[in-house]
Write an enzyme that holds these catalytic residues in place. Structure first.
Site, mmCIF file in Angstrom:
data_model
loop_
_atom_site.group_PDB
_atom_site.id
_atom_site.type_symbol
_atom_site.label_atom_id
_atom_site.label_comp_id
_atom_site.label_asym_id
_atom_site.label_seq_id
_atom_site.Cartn_x
_atom_site.Cartn_y
_atom_site.Cartn_z
ATOM 1 N N ASP A 1 0.824 -1.209 0.000
ATOM 2 C CA ASP A 1 0.000 0.000 0.000
ATOM 3 C C ASP A 1 0.862 1.264 0.000
ATOM 4 O OD1 ASP A 1 -2.312 1.471 0.043
ATOM 5 O OD2 ASP A 1 -2.566 1.394 2.209
ATOM 6 N N ASN B 1 -10.017 -3.067 -7.051
ATOM 7 C CA ASN B 1 -9.196 -2.186 -7.892
ATOM 8 C C ASN B 1 -9.734 -2.032 -9.319
ATOM 9 O OD1 ASN B 1 -6.061 -3.269 -6.375
ATOM 10 N ND2 ASN B 1 -7.446 -1.617 -5.811
#
Length: 325
Positions: free
Chosen positions: A47, A95
């Site tokens: 991340d 995503n």
């Protein structure tokens, strides 16, 4: 080890800017963690690529490129420490909601990585098996083709495993596995009463070729959440979770080693508790021999004699030992 590590961590703000001290600390950390049990399956939530790019005034796509460089380094670090399996959360089912330009950049990176990995001499010399875990059917055809070629090129290797979680969702993985089992139950090839935890593994994305249970999950970027990542593989396995503040592109070797050290500390706490429980049973059942008990720890906890002695020397275990002697 803990006192020295704490003191050096305390002064991290200044020594990490002095190259000689930084290298010494890195070497010291690595030497210490290699004296203890190493996690065999590490999973990482990568991340912070976008936030890192924003901080630098760069495009989101450039942030993902910076992150890809870190991925290459982590593979080397795993090899140095003896970690046999690494799972990277590269692209979640969520995503797919991102902008088309960003998704295209990520898919191009996946293709480049897959092609580069199967053509790399290092991949074949190190016997690196590369697999994708996720609902690959959701990906563009050219990405699926590159993934298939790389999986085929490394299919016979078993020294080190790299699992790339792409088009992955943890809850969806369990649903997909349940559907596969339901079909076999319906066809009569699987009896419901024969379903075990071990059997469930082979219906999930990892299959049954390797140990799917995860020992350590690392998340970079500072967010304290697991984002639907490997819920089956982490639950019930005393999996340690380490949150690292740096964004993925700036994640360093000492951050990685610190995560392994955190896993080792948790493992030792868990083993001490088990040792205390075993001692209480000994106390109630009568009969105790210290050397025999140490050997029991080696066998039951799958640790070295040196680690068993370390467990016996912990305050909680010594307190219980005092009640027996």
């Amino acid at each position: 080890m803990q006192i020295k590590s704490f003191l050096w961590d305390l002064y991290a703000g200044w020594y990490e800017h002095i190259p000689v001290l930084y290298r010494w600390y890195e070497h010291s950390l690595k030497r210490d963690v290699l004296r203890h049990s190493i996690p065999q399956h590490v999973a990482i939530i990568q991340d912070g690529n976008r936030r890192y790019a924003k901080r630098l005034g760069k495009s989101v796509e450039q942030g993902h490129i910076y992150g890809a460089d870190t991925t290459e380094k982590v593979l080397d670090w795993c090899g140095e420490l003896g970690i046999r399996q690494l799972t990277l959360y590269a692209f979640s089912t969520e995503n797919f909601k991102r902008p088309e330009q960003e998704k295209k950049a990520l898919f191009d990176l996946f293709k480049h990585f897959a092609r580069q990995a199967r053509e790399s001499k290092r991949t074949h010399e190190s016997k690196l098996r590369i697999r994708s875990v996720g609902d690959i059917s959701m990906l563009p055809q050219d990405v699926k083709d590159e993934i298939a070629l790389t999986e085929a090129a490394t299919a016979t290797y078993d020294k080190f495993y790299l699992n790339v979680a792409v088009a992955y969702g943890g809850r969806q993985e369990i649903v997909d596995g349940a559907r596969k089992m339901a079909k076999e139950v319906k066809s009569g090839s699987l009896e419901p009463e024969n379903i075990t935890e071990e059997m469930v593994d082979k219906y999930l994305y990892f299959g049954s070729e390797t140990r799917s249970q995860v020992d350590l999950i690392i998340r970079t970027g500072g967010d304290e959440r697991t984002s639907n990542f490997l819920p089956w593989q982490a639950s019930g396995n005393e999996c340690a979770i380490y949150i690292a503040a740096p964004f993925w592109p700036e994640f360093r070797k000492i951050d990685f080693i610190r995560a392994v050290r955190a896993y080792q500390s948790r493992e030792k706490e868990h083993r001490v508790k088990l040792a205390v429980s075993m001692l209480k049973m000994k106390r109630h059942n009568g009969g105790f021999n210290r050397d025999e008990f140490r050997d029991s720890l080696v066998s039951a906890l799958k640790v070295s004699p040196q680690e068993a002695e370390s467990i016996l020397a912990s305050p909680l275990v010594k307190k219980e030992l005092a009640k027996i002697s």
